[in-house]
Design a protein around this motif. Structure first.
Motif, PDB file in Angstrom:
ATOM      1  N   TRP A 192       0.893  -1.165   0.000  1.00 24.25           N
ATOM      2  CA  TRP A 192       0.000   0.000   0.000  1.00 24.25           C
ATOM      3  C   TRP A 192       0.925   1.206   0.000  1.00 24.25           C
ATOM      4  O   TRP A 192       1.698   1.415   0.941  1.00 24.25           O
ATOM      5  CB  TRP A 192      -0.924  -0.002   1.215  1.00 24.25           C
ATOM      6  CG  TRP A 192      -2.069   0.933   1.012  1.00 24.25           C
ATOM      7  CD1 TRP A 192      -2.067   2.274   1.245  1.00 24.25           C
ATOM      8  CD2 TRP A 192      -3.355   0.615   0.477  1.00 24.25           C
ATOM      9  NE1 TRP A 192      -3.284   2.819   0.894  1.00 24.25           N
ATOM     10  CE2 TRP A 192      -4.094   1.812   0.423  1.00 24.25           C
ATOM     11  CE3 TRP A 192      -3.956  -0.555   0.046  1.00 24.25           C
ATOM     12  CZ2 TRP A 192      -5.395   1.868  -0.045  1.00 24.25           C
ATOM     13  CZ3 TRP A 192      -5.250  -0.494  -0.411  1.00 24.25           C
ATOM     14  CH2 TRP A 192      -5.963   0.699  -0.458  1.00 24.25           C
ATOM     15  N   ILE A 193       0.900   2.009  -1.044  1.00 22.89           N
ATOM     16  CA  ILE A 193       1.890   3.055  -1.274  1.00 22.89           C
ATOM     17  C   ILE A 193       1.970   4.049  -0.113  1.00 22.89           C
ATOM     18  O   ILE A 193       3.058   4.383   0.356  1.00 22.89           O
ATOM     19  CB  ILE A 193       1.621   3.781  -2.616  1.00 22.89           C
ATOM     20  CG1 ILE A 193       1.845   2.799  -3.779  1.00 22.89           C
ATOM     21  CG2 ILE A 193       2.495   5.015  -2.758  1.00 22.89           C
ATOM     22  CD1 ILE A 193       1.368   3.296  -5.143  1.00 22.89           C
ATOM     23  N   LYS A 195       3.215   2.095   3.099  1.00 27.58           N
ATOM     24  CA  LYS A 195       4.378   1.265   2.806  1.00 27.58           C
ATOM     25  C   LYS A 195       4.294  -0.134   3.429  1.00 27.58           C
ATOM     26  O   LYS A 195       5.297  -0.829   3.533  1.00 27.58           O
ATOM     27  CB  LYS A 195       5.681   1.967   3.215  1.00 27.58           C
ATOM     28  CG  LYS A 195       5.916   3.252   2.445  1.00 27.58           C
ATOM     29  CD  LYS A 195       7.228   3.879   2.791  1.00 27.58           C
ATOM     30  CE  LYS A 195       7.564   5.126   2.023  1.00 27.58           C
ATOM     31  NZ  LYS A 195       6.534   6.009   1.606  1.00 27.58           N
ATOM     32  N   GLU A 196       3.120  -0.534   3.874  1.00 22.36           N
ATOM     33  CA  GLU A 196       2.959  -1.887   4.411  1.00 22.36           C
ATOM     34  C   GLU A 196       2.812  -2.868   3.247  1.00 22.36           C
ATOM     35  O   GLU A 196       2.147  -2.575   2.251  1.00 22.36           O
ATOM     36  CB  GLU A 196       1.766  -1.970   5.359  1.00 22.36           C
ATOM     37  CG  GLU A 196       2.044  -1.236   6.652  1.00 22.36           C
ATOM     38  CD  GLU A 196       1.117  -1.625   7.788  1.00 22.36           C
ATOM     39  OE1 GLU A 196       1.508  -1.418   8.931  1.00 22.36           O
ATOM     40  OE2 GLU A 196       0.008  -2.128   7.532  1.00 22.36           O
ATOM     41  N   THR A 197       3.429  -4.029   3.373  1.00 21.52           N
ATOM     42  CA  THR A 197       3.469  -5.017   2.297  1.00 21.52           C
ATOM     43  C   THR A 197       2.903  -6.352   2.751  1.00 21.52           C
ATOM     44  O   THR A 197       2.891  -6.671   3.950  1.00 21.52           O
ATOM     45  CB  THR A 197       4.912  -5.235   1.795  1.00 21.52           C
ATOM     46  OG1 THR A 197       5.694  -5.799   2.846  1.00 21.52           O
ATOM     47  CG2 THR A 197       5.537  -3.949   1.309  1.00 21.52           C
ATOM     48  N   TRP A 198       2.441  -7.122   1.766  1.00 21.87           N
ATOM     49  CA  TRP A 198       1.953  -8.468   2.029  1.00 21.87           C
ATOM     50  C   TRP A 198       2.090  -9.316   0.772  1.00 21.87           C
ATOM     51  O   TRP A 198       2.047  -8.813  -0.336  1.00 21.87           O
ATOM     52  CB  TRP A 198       0.498  -8.447   2.515  1.00 21.87           C
ATOM     53  CG  TRP A 198      -0.522  -8.024   1.513  1.00 21.87           C
ATOM     54  CD1 TRP A 198      -1.334  -8.837   0.772  1.00 21.87           C
ATOM     55  CD2 TRP A 198      -0.866  -6.679   1.123  1.00 21.87           C
ATOM     56  NE1 TRP A 198      -2.154  -8.092  -0.041  1.00 21.87           N
ATOM     57  CE2 TRP A 198      -1.885  -6.762   0.149  1.00 21.87           C
ATOM     58  CE3 TRP A 198      -0.392  -5.414   1.486  1.00 21.87           C
ATOM     59  CZ2 TRP A 198      -2.434  -5.642  -0.445  1.00 21.87           C
ATOM     60  CZ3 TRP A 198      -0.946  -4.294   0.887  1.00 21.87           C
ATOM     61  CH2 TRP A 198      -1.956  -4.415  -0.053  1.00 21.87           C
ATOM     62  N   ASP A 199       2.299 -10.612   0.995  1.00 26.11           N
ATOM     63  CA  ASP A 199       2.301 -11.578  -0.095  1.00 26.11           C
ATOM     64  C   ASP A 199       0.874 -12.055  -0.283  1.00 26.11           C
ATOM     65  O   ASP A 199       0.181 -12.342   0.696  1.00 26.11           O
ATOM     66  CB  ASP A 199       3.213 -12.762   0.229  1.00 26.11           C
ATOM     67  CG  ASP A 199       4.674 -12.355   0.269  1.00 26.11           C
ATOM     68  OD1 ASP A 199       5.089 -11.554  -0.580  1.00 26.11           O
ATOM     69  OD2 ASP A 199       5.401 -12.829   1.167  1.00 26.11           O
ATOM     70  N   ASP A 240      -7.096 -10.795  -1.474  1.00 26.73           N
ATOM     71  CA  ASP A 240      -7.083 -10.690  -0.014  1.00 26.73           C
ATOM     72  C   ASP A 240      -7.443  -9.268   0.409  1.00 26.73           C
ATOM     73  O   ASP A 240      -6.574  -8.445   0.680  1.00 26.73           O
ATOM     74  CB  ASP A 240      -5.704 -11.088   0.518  1.00 26.73           C
ATOM     75  CG  ASP A 240      -5.662 -11.177   2.033  1.00 26.73           C
ATOM     76  OD1 ASP A 240      -6.643 -10.768   2.697  1.00 26.73           O
ATOM     77  OD2 ASP A 240      -4.642 -11.652   2.554  1.00 26.73           O
ATOM     78  N   SER A 241      -8.735  -8.997   0.436  1.00 23.59           N
ATOM     79  CA  SER A 241      -9.178  -7.645   0.771  1.00 23.59           C
ATOM     80  C   SER A 241      -8.883  -7.289   2.229  1.00 23.59           C
ATOM     81  O   SER A 241      -8.695  -6.119   2.555  1.00 23.59           O
ATOM     82  CB  SER A 241     -10.670  -7.471   0.471  1.00 23.59           C
ATOM     83  OG  SER A 241     -11.425  -8.451   1.144  1.00 23.59           O
ATOM     84  N   LEU A 290      -6.101  -3.651   6.010  1.00 25.42           N
ATOM     85  CA  LEU A 290      -5.205  -3.395   7.145  1.00 25.42           C
ATOM     86  C   LEU A 290      -3.983  -2.584   6.708  1.00 25.42           C
ATOM     87  O   LEU A 290      -3.546  -1.684   7.427  1.00 25.42           O
ATOM     88  CB  LEU A 290      -4.784  -4.716   7.793  1.00 25.42           C
ATOM     89  CG  LEU A 290      -5.888  -5.443   8.570  1.00 25.42           C
ATOM     90  CD1 LEU A 290      -5.428  -6.832   8.985  1.00 25.42           C
ATOM     91  CD2 LEU A 290      -6.333  -4.625   9.780  1.00 25.42           C
ATOM     92  N   ALA A 291      -3.448  -2.888   5.529  1.00 28.33           N
ATOM     93  CA  ALA A 291      -2.307  -2.123   5.028  1.00 28.33           C
ATOM     94  C   ALA A 291      -2.713  -0.676   4.750  1.00 28.33           C
ATOM     95  O   ALA A 291      -1.953   0.257   5.037  1.00 28.33           O
ATOM     96  CB  ALA A 291      -1.751  -2.780   3.765  1.00 28.33           C
ATOM     97  N   ARG A 292      -3.893  -0.491   4.218  1.00 24.79           N
ATOM     98  CA  ARG A 292      -4.414   0.859   3.954  1.00 24.79           C
ATOM     99  C   ARG A 292      -4.484   1.667   5.244  1.00 24.79           C
ATOM    100  O   ARG A 292      -4.163   2.858   5.282  1.00 24.79           O
ATOM    101  CB  ARG A 292      -5.799   0.743   3.324  1.00 24.79           C
ATOM    102  CG  ARG A 292      -6.530   2.043   3.152  1.00 24.79           C
ATOM    103  CD  ARG A 292      -7.917   1.801   2.583  1.00 24.79           C
ATOM    104  NE  ARG A 292      -8.705   3.008   2.661  1.00 24.79           N
ATOM    105  CZ  ARG A 292     -10.008   3.031   2.877  1.00 24.79           C
ATOM    106  NH1 ARG A 292     -10.687   1.909   3.006  1.00 24.79           N
ATOM    107  NH2 ARG A 292     -10.652   4.169   2.932  1.00 24.79           N
TER     108      ARG A 292
END
Length: 152
Positions: free
Chosen positions: A101-102, A105-109, A132-133, A138-140
């Motif tokens: 999520w730009i 900056k949180e990332t997920w596979d 995976d919404s 959560l990243a948002r």
């Protein structure tokens, strides 16, 4: 070339263009100009601006991909398990990538699924995504890493 082969070729060509971060016009060139087109990423509307609502017409599909590009980045995207239904003019496949999520900056596979419907010329009419919404939400919110720490 059989219609089945054409569908598989069209689907892999579209997926390759997306995986390689091709420009939006290249992505949109895979969509039909003779049929009404749509894009939908299934999920709860409140979780992200690109979820749970259809983006109709070529301008709508452009808006979907613009929204995705403004909010998410991805790397190492690859596709597999292409399943062709020539009678229905449809291809399903599985994809995976590392998303970010730009803003936070949180990332997920993530592993996700595409369902692509095609016209008689092998151009996409309907683009559907199941992903995976929950991780995206959560990243948002900047809470994905916090939730991960709580779970470990």
């Amino acid at each position: 070339m059989s219609f089945r082969s054409q569908l598989l070729s069209s689907a892999t060509s579209f997926c390759d263009a997306f995986a390689q971060n091709k420009d939006l016009d290249s992505i949109l060139s895979h969509f039909s100009t003779t049929h009404q087109v749509s894009a939908i990423e299934h999920g709860e509307k409140a979780m992200a601006p690109f979820l749970g609502r259809p983006f109709e017409g070529l301008d709508g599909v452009r808006s979907y991909f613009d929204t995705i590009a403004a909010l998410l980045s991805y790397e190492n995207m690859e596709f597999s398990e292409f399943t062709v239904d020539a009678e229905a003019g449809r291809v399903a496949c599985k994809g995976k990538a590392k998303f970010s999520w730009i803003q936070t900056k949180e990332t997920w596979d993530e592993t996700f699924a595409y369902m692509l419907d095609f016209d008689d010329e092998g151009k996409i009419t309907d683009y559907q995504v199941w992903a995976d919404s929950g991780a995206a939400y959560l990243a948002r919110k900047g809470e994905l890493d916090k939730v991960r720490k709580e779970e470990s």
